[in-house]
Structures are given as structure tokens and as C-alpha cells.
Design a protein around this motif. Structure first.
Motif, PDB file in Angstrom:
ATOM      1  N   PRO A 242       0.795  -1.240   0.000  1.00 45.92           N
ATOM      2  CA  PRO A 242       0.000   0.000   0.000  1.00 45.92           C
ATOM      3  C   PRO A 242       0.819   1.276   0.000  1.00 45.92           C
ATOM      4  O   PRO A 242       0.390   2.290  -0.568  1.00 45.92           O
ATOM      5  CB  PRO A 242      -0.833  -0.119   1.286  1.00 45.92           C
ATOM      6  CG  PRO A 242      -0.057  -1.059   2.153  1.00 45.92           C
ATOM      7  CD  PRO A 242       0.577  -2.036   1.207  1.00 45.92           C
ATOM      8  N   PHE A 243       1.989   1.262   0.609  1.00 46.49           N
ATOM      9  CA  PHE A 243       2.756   2.497   0.728  1.00 46.49           C
ATOM     10  C   PHE A 243       3.641   2.752  -0.489  1.00 46.49           C
ATOM     11  O   PHE A 243       4.176   3.848  -0.649  1.00 46.49           O
ATOM     12  CB  PHE A 243       3.588   2.476   2.012  1.00 46.49           C
ATOM     13  CG  PHE A 243       2.747   2.272   3.239  1.00 46.49           C
ATOM     14  CD1 PHE A 243       1.779   3.195   3.591  1.00 46.49           C
ATOM     15  CD2 PHE A 243       2.886   1.140   4.018  1.00 46.49           C
ATOM     16  CE1 PHE A 243       0.976   3.016   4.712  1.00 46.49           C
ATOM     17  CE2 PHE A 243       2.096   0.943   5.135  1.00 46.49           C
ATOM     18  CZ  PHE A 243       1.140   1.881   5.489  1.00 46.49           C
ATOM     19  N   ASP A 244       3.792   1.729  -1.342  1.00 48.31           N
ATOM     20  CA  ASP A 244       4.581   1.920  -2.556  1.00 48.31           C
ATOM     21  C   ASP A 244       3.840   2.780  -3.581  1.00 48.31           C
ATOM     22  O   ASP A 244       4.461   3.364  -4.469  1.00 48.31           O
ATOM     23  CB  ASP A 244       4.919   0.562  -3.190  1.00 48.31           C
ATOM     24  CG  ASP A 244       5.939  -0.212  -2.365  1.00 48.31           C
ATOM     25  OD1 ASP A 244       6.456   0.370  -1.386  1.00 48.31           O
ATOM     26  OD2 ASP A 244       6.194  -1.384  -2.684  1.00 48.31           O
ATOM     27  N   SER A 245       2.510   2.841  -3.460  1.00 52.08           N
ATOM     28  CA  SER A 245       1.718   3.545  -4.472  1.00 52.08           C
ATOM     29  C   SER A 245       1.379   4.977  -4.056  1.00 52.08           C
ATOM     30  O   SER A 245       0.532   5.620  -4.679  1.00 52.08           O
ATOM     31  CB  SER A 245       0.418   2.773  -4.738  1.00 52.08           C
ATOM     32  OG  SER A 245      -0.336   2.617  -3.538  1.00 52.08           O
ATOM     33  N   ILE A 246       2.030   5.490  -3.018  1.00 48.69           N
ATOM     34  CA  ILE A 246       1.784   6.869  -2.602  1.00 48.69           C
ATOM     35  C   ILE A 246       2.446   7.828  -3.581  1.00 48.69           C
ATOM     36  O   ILE A 246       3.655   7.755  -3.823  1.00 48.69           O
ATOM     37  CB  ILE A 246       2.329   7.123  -1.176  1.00 48.69           C
ATOM     38  CG1 ILE A 246       1.543   6.306  -0.150  1.00 48.69           C
ATOM     39  CG2 ILE A 246       2.251   8.602  -0.826  1.00 48.69           C
ATOM     40  CD1 ILE A 246       2.041   6.466   1.274  1.00 48.69           C
ATOM     41  N   ASP A 247       1.655   8.710  -4.151  1.00 47.02           N
ATOM     42  CA  ASP A 247       2.169   9.733  -5.060  1.00 47.02           C
ATOM     43  C   ASP A 247       2.610  10.935  -4.229  1.00 47.02           C
ATOM     44  O   ASP A 247       1.776  11.601  -3.611  1.00 47.02           O
ATOM     45  CB  ASP A 247       1.068  10.135  -6.044  1.00 47.02           C
ATOM     46  CG  ASP A 247       1.531  11.193  -7.041  1.00 47.02           C
ATOM     47  OD1 ASP A 247       2.690  11.662  -6.925  1.00 47.02           O
ATOM     48  OD2 ASP A 247       0.729  11.564  -7.919  1.00 47.02           O
TER      49      ASP A 247
END
Length: 270
Positions: A242-247
Motif C-alpha cells: 500500500p505504501f509503494d503507491s503513494i504519489d
């Protein structure tokens, strides 16, 4: 439409009686408008939050907690989707509490002017009324505009609150991330450990390094209580990383955490 202070008492009673669905919607709209104009800091519902609520509407929720309810739009969205749920609103801003009490019938929504923390007590906070940019509760942050007044709020432990009100379980807890969020969640340690708190919606404003540290602290706490965390986007959910997709160019982000024992809620999110 006259402001709520000028509405006839018979109209208010009609709203609270549950007799007029259309009137209740109009009355809420007026109350929300006054909140924004008057104003406490308000946090309207994002498309990502609506997506989570729409998925959860396939299940029957009985108990919903909304921490820092602000303008009440999240409560309004829950009222429209979960007819059998009792909603508990926790809001320490006195202006917001006033309008939230007017906007919703007490039989459906309970407004608690309380803070939530990991231990009970009193806390002195600074408050600026009627200033859009700063009319919010300021947790130790410097005030940029206006002259604040100090008010005292009562803080309670979430587990103690549940015992007092005979609440066995919480189906959904909605919270906006700040430096105090981790302490508020740890106040529900008994519920979290027992799997009696099913779903947590976490709404984040990731503006600086401290915000990211707050998010990491909360996510580590939830993981220790066997919650699976997913990033919510307009297209769906990412529970794998989930945290890899934070823009980093986007400020607002939404996450949902589901206790691993609650398979029925996990299934509607996938």
C-alpha cells in the motif's frame, strides 16, 4: 432558507422526529453551510472514502465511530447508507458540536464533545473561532493568524468509553491522521486485540516528513494488532504494497485497515 437559529421550533421537532426525510436533508445542508461559513475547519468526504462506504454498505453495520467529525459530511454519508447503525461522533470543537447536534437526530447520532487518547485526563488546547484558516483545535502547533483562546477538553480512553456505553464491538472507525492519532487508536487496545474493532478508515494529509512519520507509526501499531492495511484509490484497493503507491505530489490519501479475522469485510474490498 433562513439560518438554523431562525427556523421555527416545529420544523426542528419535525426534523428530529424522523418524519420527514426530505426536510432532514435540507436541514443538514443548512447546518453544513453554516459550519463552513462560521466556521470550524471542515473535512468533506473524498471519493476514496465514498468508495469504502459503498463497499461496506453491502454489509450490515451496527456501530460506527467518527473521530473529529468537523462538518459532519462523513456522518451524513453513513446515515444514508447504514440504516441500522448507531453513529458516535467525537468532536471537541464547540461550534462543530452545536451544529452537529442540530443536524442529526439523537436517536441515530450521538455527539460527544470528547477527545480520545491512550489515557484519561484533561488537555488545554488553543482554539480560534470564526476564522476559516485557523478555527480548529490546535494541538501544540503555533498559531499563524488570530488570537486564540484556551479551552479545556476531556480525554477518554476508547475502551473505557465502550464499556460505559455497553458497546461490544465497533464495525467502523473513521479517523483523520495527525500527531495524536496513534494515541487515540491505542486507547482501543482491548478492542483491537480482540478483533472487536473491524474496519478503520484512515484519512491522511501527507504534507511533510512529520506526516509521513505519523502514518508509519499508525501503520506499525495497526499491524501489531493484526490489521491488514490497504491504499484506497478511485479505482480500487491495494493491500499488497500500500505504501509503494503513494504519489508524493498528492497531499490527500486514504487507507483502510481491516482486522485479519474479518474476512467478510476483506472480501467486499477486493
Amino acid at each position: 432558507m433562513p439560518p438554523p437559529d431562525e427556523l421555527p421550533s416545529s420544523a426542528i421537532e419535525y426534523n428530529l422526529s424522523g418524519a420527514g426525510a426530505l426536510w432532514r436533508r435540507i436541514y443538514r445542508f443548512v447546518s453544513f453551510a453554516r459550519l463552513r461559513a462560521g466556521n470550524t475547519e471542515f473535512v468533506s468526504v473524498s471519493p476514496e472514502q465514498y468508495l469504502v462506504l459503498d463497499r461496506l454498505s453491502k454489509s450490515k453495520l451496527h456501530s460506527i465511530f467518527d473521530i473529529n467529525s468537523a462538518d459532519g459530511q462523513f456522518i451524513n454519508a453513513c446515515v444514508d447508507r447504514f440504516s441500522t447503525a448507531k453513529i458516535h461522533s467525537f468532536e471537541t470543537d464547540p461550534i462543530a458540536c452545536k451544529w452537529l447536534e442540530r443536524a442529526f437526530p439523537a436517536s441515530k447520532v450521538s455527539i460527544h464533545r470528547l477527545g480520545l487518547s491512550s489515557k484519561p485526563g484533561l488537555r488545554v488546547i488553543e482554539y480560534i473561532a470564526n476564522v476559516r484558516e485557523t478555527s480548529t483545535l490546535i494541538h501544540g502547533s503555533p498559531v499563524k493568524n488570530g488570537k486564540p483562546e484556551k479551552i479545556i477538553i476531556e480525554e477518554v480512553v476508547g475502551d473505557d468509553f465502550c464499556k460505559k456505553h455497553n458497546l461490544v464491538a465497533i464495525d467502523l472507525l473513521n479517523v483523520n491522521l495527525d500527531a495524536h492519532t496513534d494515541r487515540a487508536l491505542k486507547g482501543f487496545s482491548q478492542k483491537l486485540s480482540a478483533g472487536s474493532l473491524a474496519v478503520i478508515m484512515l484519512n491522511c494529509q501527507l504534507r511533510d516528513e512529520q506526516d509521513y512519520l505519523n502514518l508509519r507509526l499508525v501503520s506499525d501499531t495497526l499491524a501489531s494488532f493484526l490489521f491488514r492495511i490497504g491504499k484506497v484509490t478511485k479505482k480500487g484497493f491495494n493491500f499488497d504494497r500500500p505504501f509503494d503507491s503513494i504519489d508524493p505530489t498528492t497531499v490527500g490519501h486514504s487507507f483502510v485497515a481491516i482486522h485479519q479475522s474479518k474476512k467478510e469485510f476483506t472480501s467486499v474490498m477486493t
